[in-house]
Design a protein around this motif. Structure first.
Motif, short mmCIF file in Angstrom:
data_model
loop_
_atom_site.label_atom_id
_atom_site.label_comp_id
_atom_site.label_asym_id
_atom_site.label_seq_id
_atom_site.Cartn_x
_atom_site.Cartn_y
_atom_site.Cartn_z
N ARG A 19 0.81 -1.23 0.00
CA ARG A 19 0.00 0.00 0.00
C ARG A 19 0.84 1.27 0.00
O ARG A 19 0.40 2.30 -0.54
CB ARG A 19 -0.97 -0.01 1.19
N LEU A 20 2.00 1.25 0.58
CA LEU A 20 2.83 2.47 0.59
C LEU A 20 3.19 2.92 -0.82
O LEU A 20 3.02 4.11 -1.15
CB LEU A 20 4.08 2.25 1.44
N ILE A 33 0.13 4.43 -2.47
CA ILE A 33 -0.14 5.79 -2.00
C ILE A 33 0.81 6.78 -2.69
O ILE A 33 0.39 7.85 -3.14
CB ILE A 33 0.00 5.87 -0.46
N GLU A 73 -0.35 9.93 -5.08
CA GLU A 73 -0.05 11.32 -4.71
C GLU A 73 0.34 12.13 -5.94
O GLU A 73 0.01 13.32 -6.04
CB GLU A 73 1.08 11.35 -3.66
N THR A 89 -7.46 7.94 0.16
CA THR A 89 -7.72 7.75 1.60
C THR A 89 -8.29 6.37 1.89
O THR A 89 -8.12 5.86 2.99
CB THR A 89 -8.66 8.84 2.14
N CYS A 109 -5.10 4.60 2.32
CA CYS A 109 -4.42 5.06 3.55
C CYS A 109 -5.07 4.47 4.80
O CYS A 109 -4.36 3.99 5.71
CB CYS A 109 -4.48 6.59 3.62
N TYR A 150 -4.22 0.84 5.19
CA TYR A 150 -2.82 0.71 5.63
C TYR A 150 -2.71 0.97 7.13
O TYR A 150 -2.05 0.20 7.86
CB TYR A 150 -1.94 1.69 4.86
N TYR A 173 4.54 5.26 9.05
CA TYR A 173 3.18 5.19 9.60
C TYR A 173 2.69 6.58 10.03
O TYR A 173 1.59 7.00 9.70
CB TYR A 173 3.15 4.23 10.79
N ILE A 182 1.93 8.80 7.05
CA ILE A 182 0.65 8.48 6.42
C ILE A 182 -0.51 9.00 7.27
O ILE A 182 -1.53 9.45 6.73
CB ILE A 182 0.51 6.95 6.18
N LYS A 220 -0.83 12.63 6.38
CA LYS A 220 -1.35 12.81 5.02
C LYS A 220 -2.83 12.45 4.93
O LYS A 220 -3.60 13.13 4.25
CB LYS A 220 -0.54 11.94 4.05
N THR A 221 -3.21 11.37 5.62
CA THR A 221 -4.61 10.94 5.56
C THR A 221 -5.53 12.02 6.11
O THR A 221 -6.59 12.32 5.54
CB THR A 221 -4.81 9.63 6.35
N TYR A 267 -5.69 14.84 3.54
CA TYR A 267 -6.47 14.48 2.35
C TYR A 267 -7.97 14.44 2.67
O TYR A 267 -8.80 14.90 1.88
CB TYR A 267 -6.02 13.13 1.80
#
Length: 772
Positions: free
Chosen positions: A673-674, A677, A681, A706, A709, A712, A724, A727, A730-731, A734
């Motif tokens: 997932r990283l 993401i 982006e 999201t 995210c 994750y 972590y 994220i 960022k989540t 977003y």
């Protein structure tokens, strides 16, 4: 020469072409230029026997053929869907049986028992899907449609079970008492045993003598109050303008000879402020709602248990109230056209027919006059087009006269002519004879057709779907639900770079400012040709042909907008990495629109094109591996593709975005997932550049990232890592950004809003353990 056989086989557009050909088109077109109003043209067409006789023949053949149409009420078709529904029900596939019983109801012939039986069967599927209120509504509908009285006992038992599930013991007890006191219903021993058990539940659950007496006093089935499916709209912040219906007090209508009526701000307006909340005067669904997903009366969406019209198969409603309202206002005169297959052929003129019916039955005189005063561009449109619309108006008038009771039901003087507050817009006709009445109605129909061309609004929504065949993570497309008339919102003029945006709650139009608008500035709407989606040449052509004006908005006159669309298919400038565009349409040199550098080197351009070829091959290889299920190798090929594309294409090039999107999908599929993401982006920045910071496209992209995210954050065990915590930040950013877009541009009724709020709640719980 056309025979009776090939007349009926002609599509409507072929009929119009043929009549245009035989009605002295050149002379006719010259005469139109000197005509002042619709009735002059309609008088000529109605007295042309070739036109009226041919149209009458075409309509009669269409009517005769309606009993053999595939899309018609048909007992055999209804029984087929019922049988298939029974199979799925017995297999406990209740969602599938629900759809099949609905189809059975739609095709059930008028007056047959198959319609109420299909609705009753559907209620059983709803019961096992635990949709108790919907189940009760369907049972009530089945009874209203004539479900056999002797067999109603099992339906009442089902209602009782629904009320018990809803913890409404009083209403359950009332029906139990009715069943105990009545012998008119046929019930099996098993059903009698169920009733006895329910009776015991009733006596146990009712705690006082007064409650028991109250139950015995009334035994009618009580309608369930529908819970609203959508939140109510917020009131206009500045209040409603008393002189401008459905509009905010912060705006007003003005008039100038050069631009006609237009809308301006009479105070400073903040970004996100609501400027209009307007219900459609009327609308028609696009493609005639072939999937039966929207109500024909209120445009409510996502109907999986519609109420079907008993006469035609193409019309459904969300409830009996909408059905009754539609029949009174328009459907009784439009239903025969649906049965004949006429509506599928005539496009937007279907709305003109409905508009006439709504105008004839409305009691709102002010809205009636708002509609009648909308511009028509009668003298500006191409004469050949006006003649075609006039022929359509004649056909619809003959249809109303021969196949409906419109002229019997409607007193034209009282229901139409007397409503005009300004005689300038009334049709000059004394209505003394049948010919006068035909002329009056056909003239109004032509007016409505012309009004729709330049005033019709598309009710739209952004549809977001996955597409495995194209291998995209998500595909977004704006789909048209219906075409509608909004008289007040139609006062806004056009700009290819508007300062407002439309959204829709069923048939209600909500207009919001997407920029700060200063006092005295014009409020500008886009007529479907946004500079972010269409080139200047294409925009100008559409606006000139459909709306009869040349656009001089800033997007059409300012140099910085000139090559906006080309940026997303541009090569990368070797000097600054900006968008490199051809100065000429086909040949070098190429010019960077950011730094102004000019590239003459054919070698550079050749290498860039070669790299694109190789990149495309890598992309195809990746697609092959995906089809084979070899996702890791697909990622390897896409990395090569992305590297090449980034080396020669502008950073926001659509091919780069497509590659990033597919890579994100693959990484999600292999639980990485990283990197998914990370790749999304980059697409977010490109989407914002292309569609703007307040666009639903950007909101959808934020919603998509999201999703990944949040997953994750929920599954990742190493919550102490910097990745972590990054994220987490960022989540939150977003999600806030997505909600801000929805608040500014749309509202809490938008489909994504609940998703964003749910993810915010999940994130809030996660953040409790972090100081972020």
């Amino acid at each position: 020469m056309y025979t009776a056989r090939n007349v009926v086989e002609m599509r409507w557009d072929n009929v119009v072409d043929y009549l245009n050909h035989i009605s002295e088109p050149n002379k006719f077109q010259n005469d139109i230029k000197s005509m002042k109003c619709e009735s002059e043209l309609m008088s000529r067409l109605l007295t042309n026997q070739q036109v009226t006789q041919f149209l009458s023949l075409w309509l009669s053949k269409l009517y005769d053929k309606k009993e053999t149409r595939k899309e018609r009420k048909n007992l055999e078709t209804s029984m087929f869907y019922k049988t298939e529904g029974n199979k799925e029900f017995q297999s406990k596939n209740y969602n599938t049986s629900l759809k099949l019983y609905t189809k059975s109801a739609i095709y059930a012939p008028s007056g047959s028992l198959d319609l109420p039986v299909a609705i009753a069967n559907r209620s059983a599927s709803l019961f096992y899907l635990e949709r108790w209120q919907d189940c009760i509504k369907d049972i009530e509908l089945a009874i209203k449609l004539g479900y056999p009285e002797k067999s109603r006992g099992k339906l009442y038992l089902r209602i009782v079970e629904c009320y018990l599930k809803l913890n409404n013991k009083i209403l359950a007890a009332r029906i139990i008492s009715e069943l105990n006191n009545s012998s008119q219903y046929d019930m099996t021993n098993e059903q009698r045993e169920r009733l006895q058990k329910m009776n015991e539940i009733k006596l146990q659950s009712l705690s006082t003598i007064d409650e028991i007496n109250d139950v015995n006093h009334t035994c009618n089935v009580v309608n369930v109050t529908e819970s609203p499916s959508q939140p109510k709209l917020k009131r206009l912040k500045s209040g409603e303008n008393p002189n401008f219906r459905s509009a905010s007090a912060s705006i007003e209508v003005k008039y100038a000879l050069a631009k006609g009526r237009y809308v301006v701000a009479n105070r400073n307006i903040k970004k996100g402020e609501t400027l209009f909340v307007e219900d459609a005067f009327t609308f028609v669904l696009v493609n005639n709602n072939q999937d039966n997903t929207h109500c024909h009366n209120c445009c409510k969406s996502n109907l999986d248990i519609p109420v079907p019209c008993t006469e035609c198969v193409e019309t459904v409603f969300c409830n009996m109230s909408c059905w009754d309202e539609a029949c009174l206002s328009h459907h009784r005169w439009i239903c025969p056209a649906s049965q004949m297959g006429l509506l599928r052929q005539i496009g937007i003129t279907h709305l003109a027919l409905k508009l006439l019916c709504m105008c004839a039955t409305t009691t709102n005189i002010e809205k009636f006059n708002d509609v009648q005063q909308l511009v028509t561009n009668f003298n500006k449109l191409a004469p050949a087009d006006v003649i075609s619309y006039g022929i359509t108006a004649v056909m619809l008038t003959l249809y109303l006269s021969k196949y409906t009771d419109f002229f019997k039901d409607i007193n034209l003087k009282e229901c139409l002519a007397s409503k005009f507050s300004n005689d300038e817009f009334n049709i000059k006709c004394d209505l003394a004879t049948e010919n006068d009445k035909l002329l009056y109605v056909s003239s109004l129909l032509l007016r409505h057709v012309l009004q729709l061309i330049c005033n019709g609004h598309a009710i739209t929504k952004i549809n977001v779907t996955s597409d495995d065949h194209e291998n995209k993570l998500l595909i977004e497309e704006q789909i048209r639900i219906a075409t509608a008339i909004y008289p007040s919102a139609s006062m806004m003029n056009h700009s290819c770079d508007p300062n407002i945006i439309n959204s829709f709650l069923d048939q209600t139009l909500v207009v919001k400012a997407i920029q700060d608008i200063k006092e005295g500035e014009e409020v500008l709407h886009c007529y479907g040709v946004d500079f972010r989606r269409m080139s200047k040449a294409d925009r100008q052509e559409i606006l000139e042909s459909q709306y009869c004006f040349t656009c001089n908005c800033k997007a059409c006159t300012m140099p910085e907008y000139e090559n906006f669309m080309k940026r997303f298919t541009a090569l990368k400038c070797p000097e600054c990495s900006g968008p490199l565009l051809l100065c000429d349409e086909h040949d070098p040199p190429m010019l960077c629109s950011d730094c102004g550098a000019t590239v003459f080197e054919l070698t550079y351009i050749y290498k860039a094109k070669q790299a694109q070829v190789y990149a495309k091959n890598y992309f195809k290889e990746a697609e092959y591996y995906i089809r084979e299920g070899n996702l890791e190798d697909a990622v390897v090929e896409l990395k090569k593709c992305l590297s090449l594309r980034k080396s020669v294409l502008y950073k926001y090039h659509e091919d780069i975005i497509t590659t990033l999107d597919l890579m994100a999908k693959l990484y999600v599929s292999i639980d990485q997932r990283l990197p998914a993401i990370y790749h999304l982006e980059h697409t977010i920045v490109a989407i914002e550049e292309r569609y703007g910071s307040c666009s639903i496209e950007l909101c959808n992209e934020l919603n998509k990232i999201t999703d990944i995210c949040i997953t994750y954050l929920q599954v990742e065990s190493n919550t102490a890592s910097k990745f972590y915590k990054n994220i987490l930040k960022k989540t939150r950013r977003y999600l806030n950004n997505a909600q801000q877009i929805l608040d500014i541009v749309y509202g809490p009724w938008h489909e994504i809003y609940n998703e964003i709020e749910t993810k915010m709640a999940i994130l809030f719980n996660i953040l409790q353990n972090f100081n972020v």
